[in-house]
Design a protein around this motif. Structure first.
Motif, PDB file in Angstrom:
ATOM      1  N   MET A 185       6.816   7.780 -19.173  1.00 39.58           N
ATOM      2  CA  MET A 185       6.857   7.252 -18.170  1.00 39.58           C
ATOM      3  C   MET A 185       7.707   7.614 -17.226  1.00 39.58           C
ATOM      4  O   MET A 185       8.876   8.710 -17.946  1.00 39.58           O
ATOM      5  CB  MET A 185       7.123   6.057 -18.192  1.00 39.58           C
ATOM      6  N   LYS A 186       7.854   7.838 -15.858  1.00 37.86           N
ATOM      7  CA  LYS A 186       7.806   7.803 -15.047  1.00 37.86           C
ATOM      8  C   LYS A 186       8.425   7.606 -13.943  1.00 37.86           C
ATOM      9  O   LYS A 186       7.237   6.805 -13.204  1.00 37.86           O
ATOM     10  CB  LYS A 186       7.430   9.852 -14.059  1.00 37.86           C
ATOM     11  N   ARG A 187       9.586   7.357 -13.647  1.00 34.61           N
ATOM     12  CA  ARG A 187       9.675   6.348 -12.633  1.00 34.61           C
ATOM     13  C   ARG A 187       9.533   6.129 -11.088  1.00 34.61           C
ATOM     14  O   ARG A 187       9.304   7.889 -10.738  1.00 34.61           O
ATOM     15  CB  ARG A 187      11.796   5.764 -11.967  1.00 34.61           C
ATOM     16  N   VAL A 188       9.006   5.720 -10.220  1.00 39.25           N
ATOM     17  CA  VAL A 188       9.092   6.117  -9.065  1.00 39.25           C
ATOM     18  C   VAL A 188       9.970   5.405  -8.038  1.00 39.25           C
ATOM     19  O   VAL A 188      10.017   4.123  -8.044  1.00 39.25           O
ATOM     20  CB  VAL A 188       7.563   4.733  -8.796  1.00 39.25           C
ATOM     21  N   SER A 189      10.402   6.387  -6.949  1.00 35.56           N
ATOM     22  CA  SER A 189      11.774   5.683  -6.467  1.00 35.56           C
ATOM     23  C   SER A 189      11.926   4.800  -5.739  1.00 35.56           C
ATOM     24  O   SER A 189      10.709   4.755  -4.669  1.00 35.56           O
ATOM     25  CB  SER A 189      12.097   6.776  -5.534  1.00 35.56           C
ATOM     26  N   GLY A 190      12.495   3.801  -5.437  1.00 35.76           N
ATOM     27  CA  GLY A 190      12.073   2.550  -4.584  1.00 35.76           C
ATOM     28  C   GLY A 190      11.833   1.918  -4.351  1.00 35.76           C
ATOM     29  O   GLY A 190      11.740   0.362  -3.720  1.00 35.76           O
ATOM     30  N   VAL A 191      11.479   1.324  -6.059  1.00 32.34           N
ATOM     31  CA  VAL A 191      10.537   0.338  -6.949  1.00 32.34           C
ATOM     32  C   VAL A 191      11.540  -0.393  -7.621  1.00 32.34           C
ATOM     33  O   VAL A 191      11.562   0.726  -8.587  1.00 32.34           O
ATOM     34  CB  VAL A 191       9.167   0.593  -7.074  1.00 32.34           C
ATOM     35  N   GLU A 192      11.799  -1.809  -7.196  1.00 34.58           N
ATOM     36  CA  GLU A 192      12.156  -2.571  -8.863  1.00 34.58           C
ATOM     37  C   GLU A 192      12.176  -1.701 -10.406  1.00 34.58           C
ATOM     38  O   GLU A 192      12.330  -1.569 -10.685  1.00 34.58           O
ATOM     39  CB  GLU A 192      11.885  -3.875  -9.068  1.00 34.58           C
ATOM     40  N   ASP A 193      10.358  -2.312 -10.822  1.00 35.08           N
ATOM     41  CA  ASP A 193      10.587  -2.036 -12.190  1.00 35.08           C
ATOM     42  C   ASP A 193       9.018  -0.705 -12.200  1.00 35.08           C
ATOM     43  O   ASP A 193       8.565  -1.673 -13.157  1.00 35.08           O
ATOM     44  CB  ASP A 193      10.397  -3.509 -12.102  1.00 35.08           C
ATOM     45  N   VAL A 194       8.941  -0.174 -11.269  1.00 34.66           N
ATOM     46  CA  VAL A 194       7.673   0.376 -11.649  1.00 34.66           C
ATOM     47  C   VAL A 194       7.487   1.736 -12.175  1.00 34.66           C
ATOM     48  O   VAL A 194       8.901   2.849 -11.642  1.00 34.66           O
ATOM     49  CB  VAL A 194       6.990   0.315 -10.033  1.00 34.66           C
ATOM     50  N   ALA A 195       7.448   2.355 -12.965  1.00 32.19           N
ATOM     51  CA  ALA A 195       7.182   3.698 -13.771  1.00 32.19           C
ATOM     52  C   ALA A 195       5.571   4.192 -13.645  1.00 32.19           C
ATOM     53  O   ALA A 195       5.028   3.716 -13.907  1.00 32.19           O
ATOM     54  CB  ALA A 195       7.965   3.813 -14.764  1.00 32.19           C
ATOM     55  N   VAL A 196       5.928   6.233 -13.486  1.00 31.98           N
ATOM     56  CA  VAL A 196       4.374   6.132 -13.961  1.00 31.98           C
ATOM     57  C   VAL A 196       3.933   7.374 -14.973  1.00 31.98           C
ATOM     58  O   VAL A 196       5.626   7.575 -14.934  1.00 31.98           O
ATOM     59  CB  VAL A 196       3.917   6.612 -12.471  1.00 31.98           C
ATOM     60  N   GLU A 197       3.498   7.516 -15.703  1.00 36.16           N
ATOM     61  CA  GLU A 197       3.485   8.210 -16.928  1.00 36.16           C
ATOM     62  C   GLU A 197       3.021   9.402 -16.505  1.00 36.16           C
ATOM     63  O   GLU A 197       2.372   9.613 -15.008  1.00 36.16           O
ATOM     64  CB  GLU A 197       1.710   8.085 -17.616  1.00 36.16           C
ATOM     65  N   SER A 229       0.542  -1.093   0.067  1.00 36.50           N
ATOM     66  CA  SER A 229       0.399  -0.423  -0.163  1.00 36.50           C
ATOM     67  C   SER A 229       0.709   1.407   0.312  1.00 36.50           C
ATOM     68  O   SER A 229       0.645   2.528  -0.507  1.00 36.50           O
ATOM     69  CB  SER A 229      -0.782  -0.016   0.982  1.00 36.50           C
ATOM     70  N   ALA A 230       1.525   1.315   0.842  1.00 39.18           N
ATOM     71  CA  ALA A 230       2.610   2.499   0.705  1.00 39.18           C
ATOM     72  C   ALA A 230       3.610   2.225  -1.071  1.00 39.18           C
ATOM     73  O   ALA A 230       3.174   3.877  -1.111  1.00 39.18           O
ATOM     74  CB  ALA A 230       3.792   2.335   1.598  1.00 39.18           C
ATOM     75  N   VAL A 231       3.578   1.238  -0.904  1.00 39.41           N
ATOM     76  CA  VAL A 231       4.610   1.527  -2.780  1.00 39.41           C
ATOM     77  C   VAL A 231       3.501   2.332  -3.565  1.00 39.41           C
ATOM     78  O   VAL A 231       3.742   3.304  -4.732  1.00 39.41           O
ATOM     79  CB  VAL A 231       5.186   0.196  -3.245  1.00 39.41           C
ATOM     80  N   LEU A 232       1.797   1.343  -3.898  1.00 41.55           N
ATOM     81  CA  LEU A 232       1.016   1.487  -4.603  1.00 41.55           C
ATOM     82  C   LEU A 232       0.801   3.696  -4.167  1.00 41.55           C
ATOM     83  O   LEU A 232       0.012   4.099  -5.237  1.00 41.55           O
ATOM     84  CB  LEU A 232      -0.005   0.562  -4.645  1.00 41.55           C
ATOM     85  N   ALA A 233       0.513   3.919  -3.440  1.00 42.03           N
ATOM     86  CA  ALA A 233       0.874   5.749  -2.602  1.00 42.03           C
ATOM     87  C   ALA A 233       0.897   6.118  -3.285  1.00 42.03           C
ATOM     88  O   ALA A 233       1.382   7.333  -3.872  1.00 42.03           O
ATOM     89  CB  ALA A 233       0.424   5.357  -1.215  1.00 42.03           C
ATOM     90  N   GLU A 234       2.547   5.625  -3.334  1.00 41.61           N
ATOM     91  CA  GLU A 234       3.294   7.125  -4.613  1.00 41.61           C
ATOM     92  C   GLU A 234       3.213   6.292  -5.331  1.00 41.61           C
ATOM     93  O   GLU A 234       3.105   7.444  -5.901  1.00 41.61           O
ATOM     94  CB  GLU A 234       4.043   5.911  -3.219  1.00 41.61           C
ATOM     95  N   ILE A 235       2.868   5.611  -5.895  1.00 45.15           N
ATOM     96  CA  ILE A 235       2.843   5.764  -7.351  1.00 45.15           C
ATOM     97  C   ILE A 235       1.113   6.426  -7.453  1.00 45.15           C
ATOM     98  O   ILE A 235       1.116   7.266  -8.612  1.00 45.15           O
ATOM     99  CB  ILE A 235       2.206   4.033  -7.855  1.00 45.15           C
ATOM    100  N   MET A 236      -0.039   6.508  -6.830  1.00 44.43           N
ATOM    101  CA  MET A 236      -0.887   7.027  -7.148  1.00 44.43           C
ATOM    102  C   MET A 236      -0.375   8.657  -7.476  1.00 44.43           C
ATOM    103  O   MET A 236      -1.500   9.029  -8.285  1.00 44.43           O
ATOM    104  CB  MET A 236      -2.095   6.815  -6.462  1.00 44.43           C
ATOM    105  N   ARG A 237       0.311   8.555  -6.004  1.00 41.43           N
ATOM    106  CA  ARG A 237       0.342  10.361  -6.077  1.00 41.43           C
ATOM    107  C   ARG A 237       0.809  10.992  -7.157  1.00 41.43           C
ATOM    108  O   ARG A 237       0.658  11.795  -7.319  1.00 41.43           O
ATOM    109  CB  ARG A 237       1.731  10.422  -4.539  1.00 41.43           C
ATOM    110  N   ALA A 238       2.175  10.036  -7.771  1.00 36.52           N
ATOM    111  CA  ALA A 238       2.710  10.520  -8.971  1.00 36.52           C
ATOM    112  C   ALA A 238       1.939  10.585 -10.315  1.00 36.52           C
ATOM    113  O   ALA A 238       1.918  11.614 -10.454  1.00 36.52           O
ATOM    114  CB  ALA A 238       3.906   9.252  -9.209  1.00 36.52           C
ATOM    115  N   GLY A 239       1.000   9.712  -9.947  1.00 43.40           N
ATOM    116  CA  GLY A 239       0.149   9.941 -11.104  1.00 43.40           C
ATOM    117  C   GLY A 239      -0.935  10.931 -11.238  1.00 43.40           C
ATOM    118  O   GLY A 239      -0.660  11.798 -11.891  1.00 43.40           O
TER     119      GLY A 239
END
Lengths: 217, 264
Positions: free
Chosen positions: B250-262, B122-132
């Motif tokens: 795409m923009k990367r989300v820091s601290g995650v292996e393979d996740v980028a956000v547009e 949830s912490a990782v996804l929160a960061e992804i959603m925030r970036a989105g």
């Protein structure tokens, strides 16, 4: 709260160093192998490209724990003499290398085609173009993803100690201390501090690199 | 090489019900992954909204929470919850679990596994959603406000539908990572695929053929490669489609292996 830390300081300290050594060694393996695989993937030969692609797809999609089981218990049962350090560093390094390769490859592709064409038309050779035009720029774009990968690698290093490998890293030592004191919360709090120091340091280091090498606009 | 491919060393696969035993274990991993991602998405959305809250202390606490859980090893969290949760909680879980739930979910230890998986993801996804959400042009929120929408309305009708859409490929990528991470729950004695692999390779009175460790875990690794490769293809297709529709990068989300956000 502090008495657990002071009483079991040798355990915490040695665990911290074991983790440090693990991540430094794995980082080197990951960078070297990752660069090689990335070179394969952008090579002009189709079969080399496929080989690199296969490496990335396999190592990126397999759980690290499975790699550890294969490289330690599996190979030992098959009469291959492999130590816990070798197995742990090789697993973590090869696993991370797949991500490194992808990051490097996308970094190279991020350099505009026009720049390469311009450089070639100015009379630079292909090697010179790569060295003077493409790589310096690719290096910049690659720093943030490499930072993410390094942090992920630090976190993944915790898997090595608690799986069947006998490597007393931070988490393993925390378990030992916890089993002796039954102070689960305090022990794990200090272990968390250890990991946050490492991930925090990596974050700051890569932020500094990013600033240092950013293009002034 | 001889050892690896020798038919004797693959005999275990078609002896007894070894293959079925392992495949059923793999199914447990997939179930754990699906349940965790659903809860992680809900908690992650709440965390992302809290972090974007205009109230300073709320966004600060949510930010600190996300950064701590994102930067701790998942295995650390799982182990901590398995060891540190009061046994009354585990008992409550066992009592609350209905009989039709998968067998592996009946043990109270699963609660620790789920807590770790959900908190971390949830912490990782929160960061992804925030970036989105942050990647949306500011004009979107301003236009909504100018049209007289309240903050809640503009979130509900303008910001979230666009912001969350952009994170669909990243979420699928995170599902791949989560899928791999479910093997970690074997550490706290849940009999999913890794434990079952160990059982198959152990010698005991209920084991017909003692399977070689190397081959068993190569087989298990292949299962993961197949499923995760399919997921990664899906993620790429979604990414390309999204990029065509919205013209984003795409923009990367820091601290995650393979996740980028547009981002725009």
């Amino acid at each position: 709260m502090f008495d657990v830390l002071t009483e079991y300081w040798p355990e915490f300290r040695s665990g911290f160093w074991v983790t440090c050594r693990l991540i430094v060694a794995s980082f080197l393996v990951a960078m070297v192998v990752g660069t090689l695989v990335a070179a394969f993937r952008i090579a002009p030969n189709k079969w080399l490209q496929r080989l690199g692609g296969l490496y990335v797809e396999v190592f990126r999609n397999v759980p690290l724990l499975v790699l550890l089981f294969i490289s330690y218990a599996g190979l030992r049962r098959a009469d291959v003499d492999i130590g816990p350090w070798t197995a742990g560093i090789a697993s973590l390094g090869l696993y991370t290398a797949a991500y490194v390769a992808e990051a490097l490859r996308s970094g190279v592709f991020s350099v505009g085609k026009g720049q390469i064409e311009a450089s070639l038309s100015l009379g630079f050779s292909y090697a010179e173009t790569l060295r003077r035009i493409v790589l310096p720029q690719a290096f910049r774009t690659v720093i943030p993803p490499l930072g993410s990968l390094t942090i992920a690698m630090i976190k993944n290093s915790a898997i090595i100690g608690v799986s069947l490998l006998a490597l007393p890293d931070i988490l393993k030592q925390a378990r030992i201390v916890q089993a002796r004191t039954f102070e689960t919360d305090v022990t794990f709090f200090w272990a968390a501090v250890g990991y946050l120091i490492l991930t925090g340091a990596a974050t700051l280091a890569f932020r500094f690199l990013e600033k240092r090498f950013s293009i002034a606009r | 090489m001889n050892y690896l491919f020798s038919p004797d060393n693959w005999e275990w696969l078609w002896t007894g019900n070894n293959a079925r035993f392992i495949l059923e274990g793999f199914l447990i991993n997939l179930e754990i992954a699906v349940v965790s991602i659903i809860f992680a998405l809900i908690v992650g959305l709440i965390l992302a909204l809290l972090r974007l809250s205009p109230i300073k202390p709320v966004s600060f606490i949510a930010g600190a929470w996300v950064d701590v859980f994102r930067n701790l090893p998942l295995i650390f969290l799982i182990l901590y919850f398995a060891l540190g949760l009061p046994s009354s909680w585990k008992q409550a879980w066992e009592d609350a679990m209905p009989g039709w739930a998968p067998e592996a979910f009946q043990s109270g230890l699963v609660l620790g596994a789920f807590l770790g998986l959900v908190l971390y993801n949830s912490a990782v996804l929160a960061e992804i959603m925030r970036a989105g959400i942050l990647s949306l042009p500011r004009g979107q929120g301003e236009a909504a406000a100018a049209l007289g929408m309240t903050r809640a309305q503009s979130l509900r009708y303008v910001i979230l539908p666009q912001g969350l859409r952009r994170m669909v490929p990243a979420t699928v990528s995170q599902l791949i990572t989560l899928n791999k991470d479910t093997t970690l729950v074997s550490i706290i004695a849940i009999t999913e695929v890794m434990r079952r692999g160990r059982i198959v390779t152990s010698s005991g009175f209920f084991v017909e053929v003692q399977a070689p460790i190397l081959q068993v875990f190569i087989f298990i690794g292949l299962l993961f490669v197949i499923v995760n490769y399919a997921l990664s293809r899906l993620s790429r297709r979604l990414e390309i489609r999204e990029r065509k529709i919205t013209g984003t990068k795409m923009k990367r989300v820091s601290g995650v292996e393979d996740v980028a956000v547009e981002t725009a």
